[in-house]
Structures are given as C-alpha cells and as structure tokens.
Write a protein that holds these residues in place. Structure first.
Motif, PDB file in Angstrom:
ATOM      1  N   LYS A 232       0.810  -1.222   0.000  1.00 35.46           N
ATOM      2  CA  LYS A 232       0.000   0.000   0.000  1.00 35.46           C
ATOM      3  C   LYS A 232       0.841   1.268   0.000  1.00 35.46           C
ATOM      4  CE  LYS A 232      -0.705   0.221   5.038  1.00 35.46           C
ATOM      5  NZ  LYS A 232      -1.709   0.208   6.117  1.00 35.46           N
ATOM      6  N   SER A 233       2.088   1.194   0.469  1.00 36.42           N
ATOM      7  CA  SER A 233       2.931   2.387   0.471  1.00 36.42           C
ATOM      8  C   SER A 233       3.444   2.737  -0.928  1.00 36.42           C
ATOM      9  CB  SER A 233       4.114   2.202   1.431  1.00 36.42           C
ATOM     10  OG  SER A 233       4.982   1.185   0.978  1.00 36.42           O
ATOM     11  N   TRP A 234       3.273   1.811  -1.874  1.00 40.81           N
ATOM     12  CA  TRP A 234       3.687   2.047  -3.260  1.00 40.81           C
ATOM     13  C   TRP A 234       2.505   2.206  -4.207  1.00 40.81           C
ATOM     14  CZ3 TRP A 234       8.757   1.863  -5.516  1.00 40.81           C
ATOM     15  CH2 TRP A 234       9.783   1.677  -4.573  1.00 40.81           C
ATOM     16  N   HIS A 235       1.364   1.591  -3.845  1.00 39.02           N
ATOM     17  CA  HIS A 235       0.256   1.505  -4.786  1.00 39.02           C
ATOM     18  C   HIS A 235      -0.540   2.798  -4.883  1.00 39.02           C
ATOM     19  CE1 HIS A 235      -3.988   0.266  -5.835  1.00 39.02           C
ATOM     20  NE2 HIS A 235      -3.308  -0.075  -6.897  1.00 39.02           N
ATOM     21  N   VAL A 236      -0.813   3.226  -6.100  1.00 41.28           N
ATOM     22  CA  VAL A 236      -1.681   4.379  -6.377  1.00 41.28           C
ATOM     23  C   VAL A 236      -2.918   3.847  -7.076  1.00 41.28           C
ATOM     24  CG1 VAL A 236      -1.919   6.559  -7.591  1.00 41.28           C
ATOM     25  CG2 VAL A 236       0.272   5.953  -6.560  1.00 41.28           C
ATOM     26  N   PHE A 237      -4.067   3.934  -6.417  1.00 40.24           N
ATOM     27  CA  PHE A 237      -5.295   3.377  -6.987  1.00 40.24           C
ATOM     28  C   PHE A 237      -5.790   4.234  -8.157  1.00 40.24           C
ATOM     29  CE2 PHE A 237      -9.913   3.248  -7.371  1.00 40.24           C
ATOM     30  CZ  PHE A 237     -10.095   1.894  -7.584  1.00 40.24           C
ATOM     31  N   GLY A 238      -6.170   3.547  -9.224  1.00 40.10           N
ATOM     32  CA  GLY A 238      -6.730   4.222 -10.391  1.00 40.10           C
ATOM     33  C   GLY A 238      -5.706   4.769 -11.366  1.00 40.10           C
ATOM     34  N   THR A 281       3.003   8.828   0.519  1.00 39.81           N
ATOM     35  CA  THR A 281       4.397   8.479   0.739  1.00 39.81           C
ATOM     36  C   THR A 281       5.255   9.044  -0.385  1.00 39.81           C
ATOM     37  OG1 THR A 281       4.347   6.411  -0.530  1.00 39.81           O
ATOM     38  CG2 THR A 281       3.650   6.305   1.797  1.00 39.81           C
ATOM     39  N   LEU A 282       6.550   8.997  -0.187  1.00 41.76           N
ATOM     40  CA  LEU A 282       7.474   9.451  -1.224  1.00 41.76           C
ATOM     41  C   LEU A 282       7.281   8.635  -2.501  1.00 41.76           C
ATOM     42  CD1 LEU A 282       9.875  11.221  -2.069  1.00 41.76           C
ATOM     43  CD2 LEU A 282      11.396   9.493  -1.083  1.00 41.76           C
ATOM     44  N   HIS A 283       7.003   7.339  -2.342  1.00 43.00           N
ATOM     45  CA  HIS A 283       6.808   6.479  -3.515  1.00 43.00           C
ATOM     46  C   HIS A 283       5.574   6.897  -4.299  1.00 43.00           C
ATOM     47  CE1 HIS A 283       9.877   4.135  -1.607  1.00 43.00           C
ATOM     48  NE2 HIS A 283       9.102   3.794  -0.612  1.00 43.00           N
ATOM     49  N   HIS A 284       4.478   7.233  -3.583  1.00 41.90           N
ATOM     50  CA  HIS A 284       3.279   7.709  -4.260  1.00 41.90           C
ATOM     51  C   HIS A 284       3.593   8.949  -5.098  1.00 41.90           C
ATOM     52  CE1 HIS A 284       0.774   5.793  -0.822  1.00 41.90           C
ATOM     53  NE2 HIS A 284       0.845   4.976  -1.838  1.00 41.90           N
ATOM     54  N   ALA A 514      13.667  -3.546  11.037  1.00 42.13           N
ATOM     55  CA  ALA A 514      13.078  -3.788   9.717  1.00 42.13           C
ATOM     56  C   ALA A 514      12.237  -2.605   9.276  1.00 42.13           C
ATOM     57  CB  ALA A 514      12.233  -5.058   9.752  1.00 42.13           C
ATOM     58  N   ASP A 515      11.451  -2.061  10.205  1.00 46.60           N
ATOM     59  CA  ASP A 515      10.573  -0.940   9.864  1.00 46.60           C
ATOM     60  C   ASP A 515      11.374   0.316   9.537  1.00 46.60           C
ATOM     61  OD1 ASP A 515       7.902   0.322   9.719  1.00 46.60           O
ATOM     62  OD2 ASP A 515       8.629   1.446  11.445  1.00 46.60           O
ATOM     63  N   ALA A 516      12.429   0.565  10.331  1.00 47.62           N
ATOM     64  CA  ALA A 516      13.207   1.794  10.147  1.00 47.62           C
ATOM     65  C   ALA A 516      14.075   1.746   8.898  1.00 47.62           C
ATOM     66  CB  ALA A 516      14.081   2.036  11.375  1.00 47.62           C
ATOM     67  N   ARG A 517      14.567   0.557   8.559  1.00 45.87           N
ATOM     68  CA  ARG A 517      15.549   0.489   7.478  1.00 45.87           C
ATOM     69  C   ARG A 517      14.987  -0.027   6.159  1.00 45.87           C
ATOM     70  NH1 ARG A 517      21.567  -2.382   7.758  1.00 45.87           N
ATOM     71  NH2 ARG A 517      22.270  -1.661   5.716  1.00 45.87           N
ATOM     72  N   TYR A 518      14.064  -0.984   6.238  1.00 48.97           N
ATOM     73  CA  TYR A 518      13.671  -1.683   5.015  1.00 48.97           C
ATOM     74  C   TYR A 518      12.231  -1.443   4.565  1.00 48.97           C
ATOM     75  CZ  TYR A 518      17.956  -4.324   5.991  1.00 48.97           C
ATOM     76  OH  TYR A 518      19.254  -4.677   6.238  1.00 48.97           O
ATOM     77  N   ALA A 519      11.457  -0.660   5.337  1.00 46.69           N
ATOM     78  CA  ALA A 519      10.034  -0.499   5.024  1.00 46.69           C
ATOM     79  C   ALA A 519       9.811   0.048   3.614  1.00 46.69           C
ATOM     80  CB  ALA A 519       9.369   0.404   6.058  1.00 46.69           C
ATOM     81  N   GLY A 520      10.667   0.958   3.169  1.00 49.79           N
ATOM     82  CA  GLY A 520      10.474   1.573   1.864  1.00 49.79           C
ATOM     83  C   GLY A 520      11.155   0.862   0.715  1.00 49.79           C
TER      84      GLY A 520
END
Length: 581
Positions: A232-238, A281-284, A514-520
């Motif tokens: 979900k941190s990467w996905h843009v719906f539509g 997010t930055l990815h969005h 894991a959350d701090a380093r690899y989440a993104g």
C-alpha cells in the motif's frame, strides 16, 4: 534476462528516458521532438507512452527504451540494459540465479490468481440480483465504469472463490500468498462489492471489498494484505485508468477513497487517483511525478487530514512536485457525495485550489483564537513548524510575513521564536560514558546477522533462503532461535510469536530495525539484500572452518601424519571453492 528487461521497462517511463536526450512536447496522446539522429528542422521524432515505443520518421528508426539507448549511446544490448537498470534501481544479479527465477515464477502465479479472481467476482456480480441492485442502482455506477474498474461481487456464503481457484490448479499456499484467503484458508472477501487494485499497467494485484449490508461488527472496507505484488505504500489506486488524462491536463487529483475515484471517472473527471487508504508516501508522489509536477490533494480538513497534509510537504519537496489543496464546499463530506450533488461543483472545487501551506495556515487559524496570547502562541508554534519544512528561503520569508499578519505579531518576534526553537533543538546533553571498543566491535561484528533476521521476519518471500540456512551459522542463542524459527515458519511477523517469547526483546528490536531500514525498499531490493547477507554469513563460517583446518594441518605436518595432511588439504581446497571471492 527477459524478467530483468521487463522489470526495468516497468519502472521507467519511455518519455523520461528519451527526454534526457530530446526536447519533447505534448502532441495529443504522444510526444514529439527533433530527431537526435539527423539535422532536421521540423519535428518528426515521436514517442508513445501508451505503447512504450519511439519512432523517428527522418531516419526510419524506432523501438523501445533499450533500442533507443543502444542507438544514442552506441551500446550493445547488455550495456543498455545495465545502464537503464542503474537508472531504475534494478539489481541485475537477482535475475541470474534460480532463486530469482523462483520469485519471478511465484509473482506470475499470484498475478494469474488475482486475474482469475477478478473475472470470478465480475461474473458473480452479474449472477446476483442484490449485487446488481447495489452497484448499478444504489451506487449509481454505469456499466461502462463497472467494466473500466472491473467491479465485481464476492458471494456471501461458503468459500466459492477458493473452490473455483483450487479447480484451476492453485494451491492453498498460493491463494494465501495472493492475499485471497483468511487465516482459516477460506475466502477473505464475502458479501462485498469488489474493487480490483491494479498496477500502472492495469494488472490486478489485489482487492478492496466494500461491505453491502449493514453490519456494525464488520469493517466497511476490507483490503488485500501486503503481498509479493501489493504494497500500500507504493500503490496508487486508479493510476492505469487516469494516467493519460493526467498527462493531458498536466495535473493530478488525489482523493482518499477508491470509490471517490470511480465516481469522478464516471463523471468525466478522469485524472483522479487515490492513495490506497494510507498517507501519501514518497513512492506515491514520485510515481505521480513521472506524469506531472502538479498534485492537488482532496483530503479531509479534520485533525488527521491536516496532519497527513503537513507530513506531505517535505515529501513533496523531495519528490519535486507542487502540492495544492482542494477544499470541498459545506454539505459534502467527500468527493463522491459532491459529485452526486453536482459534477460542475466538483470541477469548480478542483479548479479553485489553494497552495498547501496557505491551506494549513487557514486550518490552524480557524482553531486558535489569535486575539489571545495563548492562541497566538499555539498558532505561531504550529505555523512555524510548517514554514521550517520549506527549503526555499524566499518562500519561507513569504509565509513568515503571512503568519505575522494573521497573528498580529512582528517579523522580529517570529524570527526570535524561530531562533529560540532552534536553540532548544541544539540543547546540550549529558555526556555518555566512554564505550569499551571491544564491546562496540562485538556489536558491529554481528550487525549483519541482525539485519538479515529482521528481513526474514518481515518478508515471507525469503522463506526458501532461510530454509536452506543452518541456524548454527548465527552467533548467540537469540539469533539462532530466530533463525530456527525462520527455517520452518514464514508469516509476516508483526508481534512476537509464541515460539520466540523467551527472546521477545530481541525480536522487537529486529522488527523495529526492519521498519526503520527496510520499510520503503522494493521486494527485489529486500530479496537481494537478504541473499547478500546470508551469503556473507555462510562465507564467514566457512572461513572460520578453514582457519580451524589450517591449524590442524600445521599440527599434522609437525606430527608427520601424511594421511591426515592429505585429507585436511583436500578439505581446505573444497572450502576454497565454496567461499565467494
């Protein structure tokens, strides 16, 4: 290398790659510019983002991004692939071993499962009168819109989807990894209008299910959990439905709800996407930034909405996009409701945007009585926090003057407060006792053990790597316990498992790491990092074994035991072949 090629192609927009060499201008659905291969004066070089193809009429050359780079850089295919892979942040080494092929094959199976699920839900909707009434009458969705977004229906009872996909040859494990089943192995979605989540190419990677009956104990929306395909941190719906309209209008509207997107698309305002039910997010923003530099947010004006908008300011500056805010008129709680009232009112709201910082300042001004000392203090504290996030000094000065006008405060007082805040940020701390270098070195020596275990706990796709890794390779009881757990278990760990309660603190540290380093990180990057770290750990163990054998060899030579010498030398040679250079 075909999988690597497709991964690179999926991550790069052809107009961006070509645009580094050719000045492109919009020409309807395409872009055009002067040929880089001839001295023409009239543009005859065309790029089609929709088809991912370029063609130069003056030289009759054409192709994809790889052929273009091969031509303009004078590279062979391998050179062009490596060049573009660096640009796309794709690690080609991941596509050179069996594990990578396994991951690629698994992703393909999950895509097939989701695609079949989408078709099943579509057919189920057309066979169920209650679903037809809900979608086409109550929600007022047209058939064209339902087809464009592939809306469907998950049956209320039984495990119909699981039975359907099982007959198609999918295992229960595959259905779980696709995010289609609950913890009991049955259908995750029941009695819901199904909205497929698609990637930028239109492939189904997950679902949102909207409940159709009144049930206070059930969530209104149910989403696919994180999988190999869906994050979900990467996905843009539509995005797949909106990207052409975004390019045409040169701006994008971001709403909170997926059904807001559907309603807007049906109303003819098609350059609208949603942030997949999560904060931007930055990815969005980087994904949207490939299409346009102008992003308009239609978020709620409550405290949560203001906080989410405020957090997006530094992210937008890093992504290089300009943020403005769409304010909805009174009487409309969301875009969907406003569209039902008046499409013209929705378009007017989109057209009448406000710069993001102005909007946030207006929200703060409405909440604080700036005629009182306490109100001024609260307002200026919040406002200066936002202003400090701006990088441009001229823009920052502009908003300082605005804050001074609103709060009836002098610029000098505001600058004094800013300086005071910075001093508090730069306060001195108590000295830390000197650390023993041996203790520090010991912690650093096994930091890579912790890193790969953190990845293992949060990334189920790494199960095969850990299943083939002996826990004895890890240092210390806690690390070995986690490694043993990962050899047989492969859920995404969010809390301390029962099997690891004796090492709860260590597990929590790993989850935080894991959350701090690899989440993104992308799935590919996480897989590559885990493979690299495990390879290093195995090599270190073999080098330690080699050292022990070398010591035994010296002793055998001293003792004159020729047979033992030969056996030890052969063992050392075998280890040398296994150790990566």
């Amino acid at each position: 290398m075909q999988d690597a090629k497709e991964e690179v192609r999926a991550r790069l927009a052809i107009e961006d790659v070509v645009g580094e060499y050719v000045e492109l201008k919009r020409a309807g659905r395409n872009f055009k510019g002067l040929s880089p291969f001839s001295g023409e004066k009239t543009p005859s070089f065309f790029v089609s983002p929709e088809k991912n193809i370029w063609h130069d009429f003056s030289s009759n050359k054409g192709g994809d991004i790889f052929s273009f780079v091969m031509d303009v850089e004078g590279m062979d295919f391998r050179g062009a692939l490596e060049h573009l892979a660096r640009k796309a942040n794709v690690d080609l080494s991941l596509y050179q071993n069996d594990k990578a092929r396994d991951i690629a094959a698994k992703k393909k199976r999950l895509r097939e499962a989701n695609e079949l699920a989408a078709r099943y839900f579509q057919h189920s909707m057309l066979r169920n009168q209650h679903a037809i009434d809900y979608v086409f009458k109550k929600r007022a969705v047209s058939r064209e819109t339902a087809e464009a977004f592939r809306l469907g229906y998950a049956p209320e009872s039984g495990n119909a989807l699981v039975q359907f996909l099982t007959k198609k040859g999918f295992s229960k494990k595959e259905l779980q990894e696709a995010g289609l089943t609950n913890r009991f192995g049955g259908d995750l979605f029941k009695g819901r209008m199904m909205v497929p989540l698609m990637d930028g190419s239109g492939d189904v990677i997950g679902f949102t299910g909207r409940i159709m009956r009144d049930d206070p104990n059930a969530p209104k929306y149910l989403n696919t959990p994180q999988t190999l395909l869906y994050d979900k941190s990467w996905h843009v719906f539509g995005l797949s439905q909106a990207k052409e309209a975004i390019r045409t209008h040169d701006y994008c509207v971001v709403v909170e709800g997926n059904l807001d997107v559907v309603s807007s698309w049906q109303a003819g305002v098609k350059h609208v996407v949603a942030s997949a039910g999560t904060a931007m997010t930055l990815h969005h923003l980087k994904t949207l930034g490939r299409l346009t530099g102008n992003v308009r947010l239609a978020f709620d004006g409550d405290k949560a909405g203001v906080a989410a908008t405020e957090r997006s300011i530094p992210i937008a500056e890093e992504a290089g996009v300009s943020l403005t805010i769409i304010g909805l008129p009174d009487g409309a709680k969301d875009p969907d409701e406003l569209i039902q009232q008046s499409v013209a009112a929705w378009q007017a709201a989109i057209d009448n945007t406000m710069p993001v910082v102005d909007w946030i300042l207006a929200q703060y001004q409405a909440r604080h009585d700036v005629t009182t000392a306490a109100g001024k203090r609260a307002f200026t504290t919040a406002a200066l926090t936002v202003t400090n996030a701006l990088k441009d000094p001229v823009e920052q000065e502009h908003y300082l003057q605005k804050i001074a006008e609103i709060s009836h405060t002098t610029l000098g007082a505001l600058r004094s407060k800013m300086a005071s805040d910075k001093q508090r940020e730069e306060k001195t701390y108590k000295k830390v006792a000197p650390q023993q270098q041996s203790d520090t070195a010991a912690q650093q020596q096994y930091a890579h053990h912790d890193s790969v275990l953190a990845l293992g706990l949060t990334e189920p796709a790494l199960h095969d790597l850990f299943r083939e890794t002996d826990a004895v390779l890890f240092e210390g009881d806690a690390r070995r316990a986690v490694a043993s757990y990962l050899q047989t278990q492969h859920p995404r760990v969010q809390d301390v498992p029962d099997e690891l309660q004796n090492y709860a603190e260590y597990v929590k540290i790993l989850l935080l790491k894991a959350d701090a380093r690899y989440a993104g990180w992308t799935d590919t990057d996480r897989f590559h990092e885990a493979a690299r770290l495990l390879r290093r750990i195995k090599d270190e163990h073999k080098k330690q074994q080699k050292k022990q054998l070398t010591d035994q060899l010296r002793q055998a030579e001293t003792d004159g035991d020729d047979e033992k010498v030969r056996a030890l030398m052969q063992a050392i040679q075998t280890l040398n072949k296994e150790i990566h250079s």
